[in-house]
Design a protein around this motif. Structure first.
Motif, PDB file in Angstrom:
ATOM      1  N   ASN A 132      -2.767   5.964  -0.363  1.00 49.24           N
ATOM      2  CA  ASN A 132      -3.819   5.220   0.147  1.00 49.24           C
ATOM      3  C   ASN A 132      -4.019   4.987   1.631  1.00 49.24           C
ATOM      4  O   ASN A 132      -5.037   5.045   2.062  1.00 49.24           O
ATOM      5  N   ALA A 189      -5.428   8.242   2.791  1.00 47.34           N
ATOM      6  CA  ALA A 189      -6.934   8.235   2.370  1.00 47.34           C
ATOM      7  C   ALA A 189      -7.818   7.272   3.126  1.00 47.34           C
ATOM      8  O   ALA A 189      -8.749   7.799   3.659  1.00 47.34           O
ATOM      9  N   LEU A 244      -5.402  11.753  -2.310  1.00 50.52           N
ATOM     10  CA  LEU A 244      -5.659  11.307  -3.608  1.00 50.52           C
ATOM     11  C   LEU A 244      -5.225  12.160  -4.691  1.00 50.52           C
ATOM     12  O   LEU A 244      -4.960  11.609  -5.900  1.00 50.52           O
ATOM     13  N   GLY A 245      -4.879  13.486  -4.317  1.00 44.17           N
ATOM     14  CA  GLY A 245      -4.043  14.311  -5.220  1.00 44.17           C
ATOM     15  C   GLY A 245      -2.978  13.813  -5.987  1.00 44.17           C
ATOM     16  O   GLY A 245      -2.452  14.234  -6.819  1.00 44.17           O
ATOM     17  N   ARG A 246      -2.244  12.882  -5.010  1.00 45.61           N
ATOM     18  CA  ARG A 246      -0.936  12.447  -5.510  1.00 45.61           C
ATOM     19  C   ARG A 246      -0.927  10.925  -5.127  1.00 45.61           C
ATOM     20  O   ARG A 246      -0.480  10.398  -4.168  1.00 45.61           O
ATOM     21  N   ARG A 247      -1.536  10.177  -5.985  1.00 49.41           N
ATOM     22  CA  ARG A 247      -1.764   8.764  -5.889  1.00 49.41           C
ATOM     23  C   ARG A 247      -0.574   7.829  -6.256  1.00 49.41           C
ATOM     24  O   ARG A 247      -0.315   6.869  -5.682  1.00 49.41           O
ATOM     25  N   ALA A 248       0.317   8.389  -7.083  1.00 44.99           N
ATOM     26  CA  ALA A 248       1.508   7.633  -7.728  1.00 44.99           C
ATOM     27  C   ALA A 248       2.592   8.410  -7.256  1.00 44.99           C
ATOM     28  O   ALA A 248       2.576   9.859  -7.399  1.00 44.99           O
ATOM     29  N   ILE A 274      -8.815  12.958   2.440  1.00 46.49           N
ATOM     30  CA  ILE A 274      -8.695  12.066   1.447  1.00 46.49           C
ATOM     31  C   ILE A 274      -8.423  12.707   0.149  1.00 46.49           C
ATOM     32  O   ILE A 274      -7.637  12.208  -0.547  1.00 46.49           O
ATOM     33  N   MET A 283       4.708  10.666  -9.605  1.00 44.41           N
ATOM     34  CA  MET A 283       4.119  11.888 -10.474  1.00 44.41           C
ATOM     35  C   MET A 283       3.970  13.021  -9.568  1.00 44.41           C
ATOM     36  O   MET A 283       3.872  13.107  -8.331  1.00 44.41           O
ATOM     37  N   PRO A 284       3.789  14.255 -10.198  1.00 39.66           N
ATOM     38  CA  PRO A 284       3.467  15.595  -9.565  1.00 39.66           C
ATOM     39  C   PRO A 284       2.124  15.746  -8.869  1.00 39.66           C
ATOM     40  O   PRO A 284       1.394  14.965  -9.465  1.00 39.66           O
ATOM     41  N   ALA A 285       1.832  16.239  -7.778  1.00 38.65           N
ATOM     42  CA  ALA A 285       0.626  16.225  -7.245  1.00 38.65           C
ATOM     43  C   ALA A 285      -0.358  17.142  -8.140  1.00 38.65           C
ATOM     44  O   ALA A 285       0.070  17.838  -8.936  1.00 38.65           O
ATOM     45  N   ASP A 286      -1.653  16.415  -8.180  1.00 39.42           N
ATOM     46  CA  ASP A 286      -2.675  17.041  -9.063  1.00 39.42           C
ATOM     47  C   ASP A 286      -3.402  18.286  -8.382  1.00 39.42           C
ATOM     48  O   ASP A 286      -3.611  18.225  -7.000  1.00 39.42           O
ATOM     49  N   PRO A 287      -3.079  19.398  -8.692  1.00 36.15           N
ATOM     50  CA  PRO A 287      -3.412  20.761  -8.257  1.00 36.15           C
ATOM     51  C   PRO A 287      -4.904  20.973  -7.884  1.00 36.15           C
ATOM     52  O   PRO A 287      -5.412  21.533  -7.039  1.00 36.15           O
ATOM     53  N   MET A 300       0.921  -1.202  -0.079  1.00 37.61           N
ATOM     54  CA  MET A 300       0.038  -0.055  -0.057  1.00 37.61           C
ATOM     55  C   MET A 300       0.986   1.214   0.082  1.00 37.61           C
ATOM     56  O   MET A 300       1.855   1.204   0.574  1.00 37.61           O
TER      57      MET A 300
END
Lengths: 229, 102
Positions: B5, B8, B49-53, B45, B56-60, B1
């Protein structure tokens, strides 16, 4: 008591089911989707700032921020309409609080300005800066400081509506110039965002502090709660 | 995990604890606190979940939503607390009147 136990017996399995369901939903999410993120990253050059969160808040989804300023103002109007009375604490603040407040307030205002400015390229921005400003105002009011009555009437209200007001003016301006709500001209986008953020910071700080005090200033002409800009 | 996750799941735990607290407590201040814990769970949460992988950069976008959400939650809490104080001054107790008490 019996009713409470029954409640627990029914409630706990339900909540555990909910938690399990939500947990399953989170774990079964696909790998990070690229769609919105890619959209933001591809358009960063046009946003006028280099920090993606600020770009989303003040440019791509500025409409949300406009509405959020309205929500803040509405909450304050609702709180003021309850006609709360100011708990009058006549005791003077002790010396430690008094001195510390005097030292901290300029520092907090400096931090506000820094957070506001740094928002363009790093975490920060209007909301963080506004919260720090509100914290300094709350600290001042806890130390017994009140805004003078002359400033609580019109000037305070002007500060409160400055953020939403400037937002609306810029919305109208962009409608005229670009034909689309809150679509800034690309060359001046940074300037628009700084103007919006500055007034939003002042309004957010003032509104949050006024929400904390809860008393409509100037309700009577005696020392009713005030705040600092 | 991966960490995202995990955070979250912690957020889901906070949400459920808050929901539990809101249902079983009758004192309005506890309800407001529980409501805020629920909100914190939702924010956690969204941020996680903005940065799940990891690579990768964080989802703004969710992060911007959380900033908006925090400010709205603060103002809603202030309004709720004002309502609670009003209820307390009028009825003398910080709970809503129960049907059984009539």
């Amino acid at each position: 008591m019996n009713r409470n136990r029954l409640l627990l017996v029914v409630l706990l399995p339900l909540l555990l089911t909910l938690a399990a369901g939500l947990g399953y939903a989170v774990l079964s999410l696909p790998e990070q989707p690229q769609y919105l993120q890619k959209l933001v990253m591809d358009n960063m050059a046009e946003s006028g700032v280099s920090h993606p969160v600020t770009a989303v808040l003040l440019n791509f989804r500025a409409y949300d921020t406009l509405l959020e300023m309205m929500v803040l103002l509405l909450a304050l109007l609702a709180v003021w309409s309850f006609d709360m009375t100011d708990p009058k604490h006549k005791t003077a603040p002790n010396q430690v609080l008094d001195t510390l407040t005097r030292l901290l307030t300029p520092l907090l205002i400096l931090v506000t300005a820094y957070l506001l400015w740094v928002g363009a390229h790093a975490p920060g921005g209007a909301f963080q800066a506004g919260s720090v400003l509100a914290a300094s105002a709350v600290l001042l009011s806890l130390a017994g400081w009140r805004l003078s009555n002359k400033l609580t009437a019109l000037p305070l209200r002007i500060v409160l509506v400055a953020g939403p007001g400037v937002f609306i003016i810029i919305s109208a301006l962009t409608m005229l110039l670009e034909g689309q709500l809150l679509k800034y001209p690309v060359a001046q986008a940074g300037l628009y965002i700084v103007i919006l953020e500055t007034f939003a910071t002042l309004s957010i700080g003032a509104t949050l502090a006024a929400l904390f005090l809860g008393v409509r200033p100037g309700k009577t002409d005696k020392d009713k709660g005030g705040k600092h800009k | 995990m991966n960490p995202a996750n995990f955070y979250a799941l912690v957020g889901i735990g906070l949400f459920c604890i808050g929901l539990f607290g809101m249902i079983i407590n009758s004192h309005l201040l506890r309800k407001i606190l529980a409501f805020n814990i629920m909100g914190s769970g939702v924010f956690l949460i969204l941020v996680a979940l903005g940065r799940r992988a990891d690579n990768m950069p964080a989802d703004p976008v969710p992060h911007a939503m959380v900033i908006t959400g925090i400010v709205v939650a603060v103002s809603a809490t202030a309004l709720a607390l004002t309502l609670m104080i009003k209820v307390t001054t009028i009825t003398g107790q910080a709970t809503l009147p129960d049907e059984d008490d009539k």
